[in-house]
Design a protein around this motif. Structure first.
Motif, PDB file in Angstrom:
ATOM      1  N   GLY A  98       0.802  -1.226   0.000  1.00 50.80           N
ATOM      2  CA  GLY A  98       0.000   0.000   0.000  1.00 50.80           C
ATOM      3  C   GLY A  98       0.827   1.265   0.000  1.00 50.80           C
ATOM      4  N   ASP A 135       2.056   6.842   0.789  1.00 46.76           N
ATOM      5  CA  ASP A 135       0.827   6.088   0.555  1.00 46.76           C
ATOM      6  C   ASP A 135       0.457   6.093  -0.928  1.00 46.76           C
ATOM      7  N   ASP A 181      -2.382   6.083  -3.702  1.00 50.96           N
ATOM      8  CA  ASP A 181      -3.813   6.379  -3.850  1.00 50.96           C
ATOM      9  C   ASP A 181      -4.402   5.373  -4.844  1.00 50.96           C
ATOM     10  N   GLU A 182      -4.911   4.250  -4.302  1.00 54.65           N
ATOM     11  CA  GLU A 182      -5.419   3.178  -5.152  1.00 54.65           C
ATOM     12  C   GLU A 182      -6.603   3.614  -6.010  1.00 54.65           C
ATOM     13  N   CYS A 183      -7.338   4.630  -5.572  1.00 49.26           N
ATOM     14  CA  CYS A 183      -8.526   5.057  -6.317  1.00 49.26           C
ATOM     15  C   CYS A 183      -8.176   5.710  -7.656  1.00 49.26           C
ATOM     16  N   TYR A 224      -6.339  -1.650  -9.026  1.00 50.17           N
ATOM     17  CA  TYR A 224      -7.206  -1.762  -7.854  1.00 50.17           C
ATOM     18  C   TYR A 224      -8.655  -1.526  -8.289  1.00 50.17           C
ATOM     19  N   CYS A 262     -15.072   4.338  -4.414  1.00 49.57           N
ATOM     20  CA  CYS A 262     -13.709   4.063  -3.929  1.00 49.57           C
ATOM     21  C   CYS A 262     -13.292   5.151  -2.954  1.00 49.57           C
ATOM     22  N   LYS A 263     -12.717   4.755  -1.786  1.00 52.39           N
ATOM     23  CA  LYS A 263     -12.222   5.707  -0.793  1.00 52.39           C
ATOM     24  C   LYS A 263     -10.814   5.289  -0.380  1.00 52.39           C
ATOM     25  N   ASN A 264      -9.856   6.197  -0.586  1.00 52.16           N
ATOM     26  CA  ASN A 264      -8.473   5.897  -0.240  1.00 52.16           C
ATOM     27  C   ASN A 264      -8.275   5.932   1.268  1.00 52.16           C
ATOM     28  N   THR A 265      -7.505   4.975   1.798  1.00 52.11           N
ATOM     29  CA  THR A 265      -7.100   4.960   3.202  1.00 52.11           C
ATOM     30  C   THR A 265      -5.587   4.800   3.258  1.00 52.11           C
ATOM     31  N   PHE A 318      -7.462   0.866   0.613  1.00 48.54           N
ATOM     32  CA  PHE A 318      -8.639   1.592   0.133  1.00 48.54           C
ATOM     33  C   PHE A 318      -9.872   0.757   0.440  1.00 48.54           C
ATOM     34  N   CYS A 322     -14.005  -0.050  -0.920  1.00 46.34           N
ATOM     35  CA  CYS A 322     -14.913   0.026  -2.069  1.00 46.34           C
ATOM     36  C   CYS A 322     -16.322  -0.292  -1.579  1.00 46.34           C
TER      37      CYS A 322
END
Length: 679
Positions: free
Chosen positions: A223, A236, A238-240, A246, A252-255, A259, A261
């Motif tokens: 990640g 980090d 940002d998978e979104c 991804y 989609c919300k990045n963490t 992330f 979904c």
């Protein structure tokens, strides 16, 4: 205390170099480096009428780098040439000859003007050579040069013009790209983390990665991406922003480090995919769509099943092709005609189950010929499964028949061949499992175990008897080809078991069957074999002589980092014998045990085995008989009144000498046989 390697990258003319090799790429995330290495050349010089060679080598000892075995090949190009390479302590190479109708083919590097060799695991040193007995002086107009190089597999594609020109050298401008792996230090992750001041993975959200060859490096945690070796270097992801890597068909919300979904209102999640809510009754149009969708799904499933069945049949045809190619049908016929054969033909699936799909945890040994795994077959029988690296095209058709011949070898000091698997590209061999490591480990394993002269003599005698059986009793005779202490296994009672017939050949019946591939292990290789490329029973005798030296001196056969005249144990030994300084090189454990006379006899036998000309060496049968005589003498101490009888008997039959009153005698075989028969 951690010891960090120094990368020592120098800048020369604005280019980075490491130990003279240009560094073209360093990957922090993959732990990889790319460097340019020189090409070895062997070319005809028309002006002088002589061959000119340029040898290339690389030495990454005491550095963070290893040459990657997964990413590189050894390539030889040319005609009328024998090129070989010393890689760590082993030799590999090939002979290239070109007939009158020779015609190289683009993309085909399998012996006609070009050959490829697999690169071994864990390599830090190599040096390449050309045999001067092979040259281009007669064909220089059409084949001016021969080349040998280490090169990234993905960077090389053979071109037919490479053989009859200098295009290969010119294309790569004298250097080839080579891929290397690197680490921070040889410490394990657990040891490295204990010293917080020197631990290299200092970025938050970083992790320690253990390398299979030993040591560690750093990487960003899942990640995150960036540089784990600097503070806050791992950022980090940002998978979104990357729906391909991804996927999310909802919200989609990045963490941090990941992330989430979630589905839009009115839909729900099934198996990670958002599905639209549907009522129990549908309008006609919706029913039509649903029916069409179901039909499409059924069609896709039917196509997938058909494809799966086709691929399965294709795989079966491939396995059948390999089985026939390796002589499987001939092997079946031979097994039917011979009663009581216990040899088994294993399937690939059986050996995968036995070795837990060839797990790295099951590896018990590896070398230039292949990797050996510990396995458990039906009946809870422990076995050793060897996955060979390559097989000569010339041996493929006769492989099955040769395996049946080898399986009939029945000697208590030879590892039993139980079966093989022929339905793979390179056959796999199944041996009995021997639990107590090797003679090499017993001698050089850096332990405090005392090894008596009696134990050493017994292991030497048992090994010699095994090789004598292969040479004299097997039909046809078998030459081992790679006799060394690491190929002599030891069981729970320290009894010898000669193993690893990866380099073995059946005795040739005509000159066309002589081996032309230089193989074996540096330090044990018969110099006559290196010169002629013809493996004989006397090649095994020479290698066994080096094993005797290991037992006498406790030293390794070769030390690449010693001065030139001290690299080879056999050279050191022969000089010591000529100067009457044998005691200076004997193992401290045995030279003060009152057995000096016996040790001198063993040394004399070893010197006999190391004769430069094979015809002057003893046979393995003679070696075994001599060792048997020495064992009998050391095992049965004589009381003082028996000494007089022995001396009288020696006066009748002749002897070399009576060594001491401790009961150790050096006597000729006819005397011992006379004692046994009561004469």
């Amino acid at each position: 205390m951690q010891t960090f390697y120094d990368f020592k990258i120098d800048c020369v003319s604005s280019k980075p170099f490491f130990r003279g090799a240009e560094v073209t790429k360093l990957s922090v995330s993959d732990g990889k480096a790319s460097m340019n290495m020189n090409i070895s050349t062997y070319c005809y010089d028309p002006s002088s009428g002589a061959m000119r060679s340029r040898s290339a080598s690389a030495d990454f000892s005491d550095s963070p780098y290893w040459i990657s075995d997964r990413d590189n090949k050894v390539v030889v190009i040319g005609c009328q040439t024998l090129a070989y390479m010393q890689i760590n302590f082993a030799l590999t190479g090939c002979v290239l000859t070109c007939t009158e109708d020779f015609s190289p083919v683009d993309g085909v590097c399998s012996g006609a003007g070009c050959c490829e060799l697999d690169f071994p695991n864990g390599t830090w040193y190599y040096s390449s050579y050309f045999n001067e007995n092979y040259n281009n002086s007669q064909i220089w107009k059409t084949n001016p040069c021969s080349y040998m190089a280490v090169i990234e597999t993905k960077s090389f594609n053979f071109n037919a013009t490479y053989v009859n020109s200098t295009i290969f050298y010119d294309t790569y401008k004298g250097v080839t790209p080579v891929s290397l792996d690197w680490i921070i230090s040889m410490d394990s992750c657990d040891d490295a983390k204990k010293n917080t001041t020197s631990y290299a993975c200092i970025s938050g959200n970083s992790k320690c990665v253990s390398e299979p060859k030993g040591g560690y490096r750093c990487a960003c945690s899942d990640g995150y991406e960036g540089n784990p070796y600097i503070n806050d270097g791992c950022k980090d992801i940002d998978e979104c922003l990357d729906n391909t890597t991804y996927p999310c068909n909802g919200i989609c919300k990045n963490t941090m480090g990941g992330f989430t979904c979630s589905c839009y209102p009115g839909s729900y999640m099934t198996d990670g995919v958002c599905q639209t809510n549907r009522k129990s009754r549908f309008p006609p149009a919706a029913s039509f769509v649903i029916g069409g969708s179901i039909g499409l799904v059924v069609l896709v499933i039917a196509i997938a099943c058909a494809w799966f069945i086709r691929e399965r049949r294709k795989l079966q045809r491939i396995k059948q092709h390999y089985f026939r190619q390796h002589g499987g049908m001939l092997l079946f016929e031979e097994m039917k005609s011979q009663q009581g054969v216990t040899f088994k033909i294993f399937s690939e699936e059986e050996l995968q189950q036995a070795t837990n799909k060839f797990s790295e945890q099951q590896i018990i040994g590896q070398g230039g010929n292949g990797i050996v795994y510990k396995g458990l077959i039906k009946g809870n029988i422990e076995v050793a499964v060897k996955r060979c690296m390559t097989i000569d095209d010339a041996k493929k058709k006769e492989f099955g028949k040769e395996m049946l011949i080898l399986s009939q070898i029945n000697h208590k000091n030879i590892v039993k061949l139980l079966g093989c698997c022929l339905e793979v590209e390179v056959p796999m061999l199944v041996y009995e499992f021997v639990p107590n490591n090797t003679l090499f480990h017993l001698i050089h394993g850096n332990h405090d175990q005392q090894i008596s002269i009696g134990t050493r003599l017994r292991i030497a005698h048992e090994s010699a008897e095994a090789l004598a059986y292969l040479h004299s009793c097997a039909s046809p005779p078998i030459f081992h080809g790679d006799v060394k202490s690491s190929n002599i296994l030891l069981d729970a009672n320290l009894s010898a078991k000669v193993s690893d017939f990866g380099a073995s050949i059946l005795a040739p019946t005509d000159e066309s069957q002589f081996v032309t591939l230089v193989q074996g292990t540096c330090g044990y290789l018969d110099p006559e074999y290196m010169r002629t490329c013809q493996l004989t029973d006397k090649s095994d005798v020479y290698s066994f002589g080096v094993v005797l030296l290991e037992l006498l001196t406790g030293k390794k056969p070769i030390n690449l980092f010693a001065p030139e005249h001290e690299k080879s144990l056999s050279v050191i030994f022969l000089i010591a014998m000529d100067e009457n300084k044998l005691e200076d090189i004997l193992d401290e454990q045995i030279k003060n045990d009152g057995n000096l006379g016996c040790l001198q006899e063993i040394a004399g036998l070893a010197k006999w085995c190391l004769e430069m000309s094979g015809v002057n060496r003893p046979s393995m049968k003679e070696v075994g008989e001599k060792l048997d005589t020495l064992r009998k003498v050391t095992q049965h101490p004589w009381e003082e009144h028996n000494l007089q009888e022995l001396e009288s008997l020696l006066g009748e039959h002749g002897t070399t000498q009576v060594i001491s009153n401790t009961g150790n005698f050096s006597i000729e075989e006819n005397v011992v046989m006379g004692l046994k028969s009561g004469r």
